[in-house]
Design a protein around this motif. Sequence first.
Motif, PDB file in Angstrom:
ATOM      1  N   HIS A 107      67.505   2.733  13.274  1.00  0.00           N
ATOM      2  CA  HIS A 107      66.079   2.707  12.928  1.00  0.00           C
ATOM      3  C   HIS A 107      65.660   1.263  12.688  1.00  0.00           C
ATOM      4  O   HIS A 107      65.635   0.774  11.560  1.00  0.00           O
ATOM      5  CB  HIS A 107      65.775   3.578  11.705  1.00  0.00           C
ATOM      6  CG  HIS A 107      64.312   3.876  11.546  1.00  0.00           C
ATOM      7  ND1 HIS A 107      63.794   5.155  11.560  1.00  0.00           N
ATOM      8  CD2 HIS A 107      63.243   3.059  11.406  1.00  0.00           C
ATOM      9  CE1 HIS A 107      62.477   5.104  11.422  1.00  0.00           C
ATOM     10  NE2 HIS A 107      62.112   3.836  11.310  1.00  0.00           N
ATOM     11  N   HIS A 109      62.840  -2.009  13.954  1.00  0.00           N
ATOM     12  CA  HIS A 109      61.569  -2.328  14.592  1.00  0.00           C
ATOM     13  C   HIS A 109      61.619  -3.783  15.047  1.00  0.00           C
ATOM     14  O   HIS A 109      61.807  -4.669  14.218  1.00  0.00           O
ATOM     15  CB  HIS A 109      60.395  -2.141  13.625  1.00  0.00           C
ATOM     16  CG  HIS A 109      60.177  -0.708  13.221  1.00  0.00           C
ATOM     17  ND1 HIS A 109      59.469   0.188  13.998  1.00  0.00           N
ATOM     18  CD2 HIS A 109      60.604  -0.009  12.143  1.00  0.00           C
ATOM     19  CE1 HIS A 109      59.455   1.371  13.399  1.00  0.00           C
ATOM     20  NE2 HIS A 109      60.142   1.282  12.271  1.00  0.00           N
ATOM     21  N   VAL A 139      62.534   1.975  17.161  1.00  0.00           N
ATOM     22  CA  VAL A 139      61.764   3.226  17.108  1.00  0.00           C
ATOM     23  C   VAL A 139      60.275   2.934  16.952  1.00  0.00           C
ATOM     24  O   VAL A 139      59.694   3.129  15.890  1.00  0.00           O
ATOM     25  CB  VAL A 139      62.260   4.163  15.980  1.00  0.00           C
ATOM     26  CG1 VAL A 139      63.524   4.877  16.387  1.00  0.00           C
ATOM     27  CG2 VAL A 139      62.495   3.398  14.679  1.00  0.00           C
ATOM     28  N   LYS A 203      59.859   8.173  20.017  1.00  0.00           N
ATOM     29  CA  LYS A 203      59.697   8.283  18.560  1.00  0.00           C
ATOM     30  C   LYS A 203      58.364   8.972  18.289  1.00  0.00           C
ATOM     31  O   LYS A 203      57.336   8.578  18.854  1.00  0.00           O
ATOM     32  CB  LYS A 203      59.694   6.877  17.956  1.00  0.00           C
ATOM     33  CG  LYS A 203      59.026   6.726  16.585  1.00  0.00           C
ATOM     34  CD  LYS A 203      59.929   7.179  15.455  1.00  0.00           C
ATOM     35  CE  LYS A 203      59.331   6.917  14.080  1.00  0.00           C
ATOM     36  NZ  LYS A 203      58.984   5.558  13.782  1.00  0.00           N
ATOM     37  N   HIS A 250      64.062   9.494   8.185  1.00  0.00           N
ATOM     38  CA  HIS A 250      63.646   9.629   6.789  1.00  0.00           C
ATOM     39  C   HIS A 250      63.995  11.028   6.278  1.00  0.00           C
ATOM     40  O   HIS A 250      65.097  11.501   6.558  1.00  0.00           O
ATOM     41  CB  HIS A 250      62.170   9.254   6.611  1.00  0.00           C
ATOM     42  CG  HIS A 250      61.771   8.027   7.387  1.00  0.00           C
ATOM     43  ND1 HIS A 250      62.434   6.826   7.259  1.00  0.00           N
ATOM     44  CD2 HIS A 250      60.817   7.804   8.333  1.00  0.00           C
ATOM     45  CE1 HIS A 250      61.879   5.927   8.072  1.00  0.00           C
ATOM     46  NE2 HIS A 250      60.915   6.494   8.741  1.00  0.00           N
ATOM     47  N   ASP A 390      65.063   0.466   8.898  1.00  0.00           N
ATOM     48  CA  ASP A 390      63.597   0.428   8.817  1.00  0.00           C
ATOM     49  C   ASP A 390      63.080  -0.856   8.152  1.00  0.00           C
ATOM     50  O   ASP A 390      62.033  -0.845   7.488  1.00  0.00           O
ATOM     51  CB  ASP A 390      63.065   1.665   8.065  1.00  0.00           C
ATOM     52  CG  ASP A 390      61.649   2.042   8.497  1.00  0.00           C
ATOM     53  OD1 ASP A 390      61.141   1.456   9.472  1.00  0.00           O
ATOM     54  OD2 ASP A 390      61.043   2.907   7.847  1.00  0.00           O
TER      55      ASP A 390
HETATM   56 ZN   LIG Z   1      60.276   2.932  10.917  1.00  0.00          ZN
END
Ligand SMILES: [Zn+2]
Length: 512
Positions: A107, A109, A139, A203, A250, A390
């Motif tokens: 996960h 970015h 994602v 995603k 999550h 994340d």
């Molecule tokens: Zn994210």
Amino acid sequence: MRPAIRYPLSAIPCLLLLASAAQAQTARAPQHGVRPARLAIRNAMIIEGNGTPASGPYDILLEGNLIANVVALDPVALRGGTARRPAADAEIDATGKYVMPGLINIHGHVQEERGGLPQPLDYELKLWLASGVTTVRDVGSDTRKTIALREASAAGRVAAPRIVVYASFGGGGDGVDTRGIRTAEDARARVRTLKAMGADGIKIVGIDRDILEAMEDEAAKAGLPIAHHVGVEETTVWDDVKFGTRSIEHWYGVPDAALVGGVQGFPSGYNYNNEVDRFRWAGRLWREADPEKLGSVLQAMVDAKVAWNPTLVIYEASRDLQRAQGQPWFKDYLHPTLEEYFRPNPANHGSYFIGWSSTDEAYWKENYRIWMAALRDFARRGGIIGVGEDAGFIYQLYGFALIRELELQQEAGFHPIKVLQHVAMNNARILGMEGRIGRVRSGHLADLLVVNGNPLEDLKVLYPTGTETIRDGKAVHTGGVEWTIKDGIPYHGPTLLREVKEIVAAARTAKP
Ligand SMILES: [Zn+2]
């Protein structure tokens, strides 16, 4: 009874590849960022990444971008100087060090800006590599740019982890207008567009049931797996189970699927689009899940092979704001763009800490306890747990956040051997890349870490800034990933970290 020592097939000596120890010693150290034809990592303890205990010593031979041989060293022959060891053009002495699979971050970015301010891509890529991350599943970013980065990384033109692109279904700066997704046919067309663009998966976030059903059906036909950020929305994990989602990102949709009345006990003034409301009440969600119903939800995920990537780390500020704000690596490695983005500001996603109270933290601490118990239960039932960070949101720094996620999974009750399996073999499986990455095994791609210390003793040794330990009554600085080897290209961890420090220092000086 002592179990027999298990020699992998790859440990059977191949005479052509072996030379005497004396010959092997003439090889030089590898050059940062340059792939040698044959690289030997000598005398290593290995954590394979498949949930088995560490073993060693081994010599590991890399040829090009592959692990060519893993040679068990016979201690008697080693002492006598007659051990047969692979010859190489370059070598790393891993005596006292641990070798493990490169970390897979499912996960991530890819970010070149935060809140409209530019942030050099190199900053993020180097932080990832310095933290031992050799694969990132992106994602939802700018799909075209991320695909270009994937290609550049695969060709070795840029120092970066492998990139796996899960394009944002709802749009993500790829120039595709998604306001038009109103019907099942629109959803199918969007999936075909993403396939044609070259995405590896999709995603989704905030999606209605009819659209989800159609898009999952089309994605299955196109061979595109789905990662679902399942928020508090019309769909819950029951839909993911039904329609074939690859991984839950999550957690919200898990307890949401286990509410007795079907909806959380929100106050009347609650506004989902107000992030203070949303994150405050998310902290009270797990306690409302019915334990028995939760058990059925988890079992259904296991049966449908829906993996769970909890990203525990990205909510940590909610349970302990000061810990998140005062992370020691911010001093030298927090880019001013990110620093600005983290500042509490209702305009930035995840920057909701205005009036965040001790009561909120207490609820969140309880929230974590129930969540972690659910993760243990899920794993006990045979569920696949993955690891993702994340970062770039809510005080989490690229790479460092992934290591913190490992610590939190240990806190959740998993043995460090299992935690490292989650980030290696499990993640590879979620990506459909098992057999190629995620293990220290002959024939796999050469994505490996040489770690200064034993991560099974202390996961903190993986932080690129290292850690302190006591040796012979003295405090010594140790740890850190010494070499991150991706696709057979060795990157020197401390060199990468120095470069990041320079990027940050230059940006701070330039800031008006
Ligand atoms: Zn994210």
